[in-house]
Design a protein around this motif. Sequence first.
Motif, mmCIF file in Angstrom:
data_model
loop_
_atom_site.group_PDB
_atom_site.id
_atom_site.type_symbol
_atom_site.label_atom_id
_atom_site.label_comp_id
_atom_site.label_asym_id
_atom_site.label_seq_id
_atom_site.Cartn_x
_atom_site.Cartn_y
_atom_site.Cartn_z
ATOM 1 N N ARG A 1 18.402 -34.843 87.460
ATOM 2 C CA ARG A 1 19.322 -35.645 88.269
ATOM 3 C C ARG A 1 18.989 -35.514 89.756
ATOM 4 N NH1 ARG A 1 25.857 -34.758 89.025
ATOM 5 N NH2 ARG A 1 26.035 -36.053 90.884
ATOM 6 N N LEU A 2 18.584 -34.316 90.197
ATOM 7 C CA LEU A 2 18.213 -34.137 91.604
ATOM 8 C C LEU A 2 17.055 -35.053 91.976
ATOM 9 C CD1 LEU A 2 18.399 -30.310 92.372
ATOM 10 C CD2 LEU A 2 20.084 -32.091 92.827
ATOM 11 N N VAL A 3 16.095 -35.181 91.059
ATOM 12 C CA VAL A 3 14.967 -36.073 91.321
ATOM 13 C C VAL A 3 15.478 -37.495 91.518
ATOM 14 C CG1 VAL A 3 12.851 -37.060 90.374
ATOM 15 C CG2 VAL A 3 13.320 -34.620 90.093
ATOM 16 N N ARG A 4 16.333 -37.944 90.612
ATOM 17 C CA ARG A 4 16.866 -39.310 90.720
ATOM 18 C C ARG A 4 17.698 -39.489 91.983
ATOM 19 N NH1 ARG A 4 18.335 -38.223 85.344
ATOM 20 N NH2 ARG A 4 20.548 -38.244 85.955
ATOM 21 N N ASP A 5 18.479 -38.456 92.326
ATOM 22 C CA ASP A 5 19.365 -38.558 93.489
ATOM 23 C C ASP A 5 18.600 -38.647 94.805
ATOM 24 O OD1 ASP A 5 21.537 -38.456 91.824
ATOM 25 O OD2 ASP A 5 22.103 -36.389 92.307
ATOM 26 N N HIS A 6 17.353 -38.161 94.799
ATOM 27 C CA HIS A 6 16.605 -38.109 96.050
ATOM 28 C C HIS A 6 15.543 -39.207 96.167
ATOM 29 C CE1 HIS A 6 18.494 -34.138 96.362
ATOM 30 N NE2 HIS A 6 18.206 -34.201 97.658
ATOM 31 N N GLU A 7 15.591 -40.178 95.271
ATOM 32 C CA GLU A 7 14.656 -41.291 95.412
ATOM 33 C C GLU A 7 15.324 -42.609 95.033
ATOM 34 O OE1 GLU A 7 11.316 -40.271 92.912
ATOM 35 O OE2 GLU A 7 12.172 -41.295 91.171
ATOM 36 N N THR A 8 14.800 -43.661 95.618
ATOM 37 C CA THR A 8 15.266 -45.015 95.338
ATOM 38 C C THR A 8 14.211 -45.719 94.503
ATOM 39 O OG1 THR A 8 16.409 -45.082 97.469
ATOM 40 C CG2 THR A 8 15.962 -47.202 96.389
ATOM 41 N N LEU B 1 16.844 -29.115 101.403
ATOM 42 C CA LEU B 1 17.033 -29.289 99.965
ATOM 43 C C LEU B 1 17.733 -28.094 99.316
ATOM 44 C CD1 LEU B 1 13.543 -30.775 99.010
ATOM 45 C CD2 LEU B 1 15.708 -32.024 99.241
ATOM 46 N N ALA B 2 17.837 -26.980 100.044
ATOM 47 C CA ALA B 2 18.375 -25.756 99.459
ATOM 48 C C ALA B 2 19.780 -25.920 98.862
ATOM 49 C CB ALA B 2 18.355 -24.630 100.487
ATOM 50 N N PRO B 3 20.736 -26.555 99.564
ATOM 51 C CA PRO B 3 22.072 -26.687 98.960
ATOM 52 C C PRO B 3 22.044 -27.433 97.623
ATOM 53 C CG PRO B 3 22.173 -27.138 101.295
ATOM 54 C CD PRO B 3 20.720 -27.072 100.946
ATOM 55 N N ALA B 4 21.229 -28.467 97.530
ATOM 56 C CA ALA B 4 21.153 -29.214 96.268
ATOM 57 C C ALA B 4 20.572 -28.346 95.160
ATOM 58 C CB ALA B 4 20.300 -30.467 96.455
ATOM 59 N N LEU B 5 19.581 -27.536 95.487
ATOM 60 C CA LEU B 5 18.985 -26.656 94.484
ATOM 61 C C LEU B 5 19.963 -25.584 94.024
ATOM 62 C CD1 LEU B 5 15.397 -26.231 95.942
ATOM 63 C CD2 LEU B 5 15.998 -27.314 93.776
ATOM 64 N N ARG B 6 20.843 -25.151 94.910
ATOM 65 C CA ARG B 6 21.812 -24.112 94.542
ATOM 66 C C ARG B 6 22.966 -24.666 93.713
ATOM 67 N NH1 ARG B 6 21.395 -22.617 100.248
ATOM 68 N NH2 ARG B 6 19.890 -20.899 100.460
ATOM 69 N N ASP B 7 23.120 -25.975 93.666
ATOM 70 C CA ASP B 7 24.224 -26.603 92.936
ATOM 71 C C ASP B 7 23.849 -26.682 91.452
ATOM 72 O OD1 ASP B 7 26.298 -28.050 91.926
ATOM 73 O OD2 ASP B 7 25.987 -29.827 93.188
ATOM 74 N N LEU B 8 24.270 -25.687 90.678
ATOM 75 C CA LEU B 8 23.880 -25.612 89.274
ATOM 76 C C LEU B 8 24.563 -26.663 88.409
ATOM 77 C CD1 LEU B 8 23.779 -21.727 88.752
ATOM 78 C CD2 LEU B 8 21.908 -23.287 89.325
ATOM 79 N N ASP B 9 25.533 -27.377 88.970
ATOM 80 C CA ASP B 9 26.184 -28.448 88.226
ATOM 81 C C ASP B 9 25.348 -29.733 88.226
ATOM 82 O OD1 ASP B 9 28.408 -26.920 87.544
ATOM 83 O OD2 ASP B 9 29.449 -27.410 89.418
ATOM 84 N N ARG B 10 24.290 -29.752 89.014
ATOM 85 C CA ARG B 10 23.411 -30.939 89.075
ATOM 86 C C ARG B 10 22.067 -30.574 88.443
ATOM 87 N NH1 ARG B 10 23.214 -32.689 95.201
ATOM 88 N NH2 ARG B 10 22.224 -34.570 94.378
ATOM 89 N N PRO B 11 21.789 -31.062 87.234
ATOM 90 C CA PRO B 11 20.507 -30.761 86.587
ATOM 91 C C PRO B 11 19.333 -31.219 87.449
ATOM 92 C CG PRO B 11 22.031 -31.802 85.040
ATOM 93 C CD PRO B 11 22.649 -31.918 86.408
ATOM 94 N N LEU B 12 18.193 -30.575 87.256
ATOM 95 C CA LEU B 12 17.034 -30.881 88.083
ATOM 96 C C LEU B 12 16.557 -32.324 87.919
ATOM 97 C CD1 LEU B 12 15.028 -27.556 87.751
ATOM 98 C CD2 LEU B 12 16.134 -28.448 89.811
#
Length: 258
Positions: free
Chosen positions: A216-223, A203-214
């Motif tokens: 959005r990360l939650v939504r991106d990682h679940e169906t 998950l580290a690369p996604a957390l380091r991507d400051l262009d993706r709000p947190l």
Amino acid sequence: MTGPRLGFLGVGEIARAMVEGIASGPRPYDRILLSPRGRDNVAALTARFPDLEVAGSNADVVAGSDVVVLAVRPENLAEAVAGVSFRPDQVLVSALAGVPIARLREVLGFEGDIVRSIPLPPVSERASVTVVYPDHPAGTTLFDLLGGTLVPADEEAFAVFGGVTATFTAFLDYVRTISAWTTERGVDPADAERFVRSAFAGLAPALRDLDRPLDRLVRDHETPGGFNEQLRQGWFDAAAQDRLRQELDALHERARGE
């Protein structure tokens, strides 16, 4: 002399990480001087970086430094600086949790520049942003070298970040519990730990991507209707989130030194 002299009062794990990060690349300091406290860490650091210097006492560290990093336990501060004389032209960088600048001045009898900081273990690899307050060239020079500097608006906001740092072992214990559950269901312990560690580290690369709000990360990682959503909604529900906020509020008060 090519730069300021940097000294460490206390060489515990955080100071060790800072020294590793500073010493492992180009340095803006003419010398790095370590106190004799933390003997095992001092021995390991000087074995790896022979040009580090070890002072005979804390007083010698201060006498030989322009920038002094305070890295002792808060409860040991008075003992560590007993008999130490600070110069008004020095800058003190405090890594003490929950000790406001006013309290530091009271204990140290120092009226010069003091910078508070929250260094984290990844500074050893120059890979962690460090919160500092107030903004000061000595602080930014040091922590920009170790991964970057974040300066909050005031000391109250600084204390909020201090509370956040108390969440790390809870996260690690969350990961440990998942690994243990996997083992309890019959999976080989080494396989369970290998998979769980790898999954969370991924998950580290996604957390380091400051262009993706947190959010959005939650939504991106679940169906919708999927496994991730089921666990998040069933376990980390509104009541659990409120409980976490209550604990963070308590930690914030402690980080303020109250």
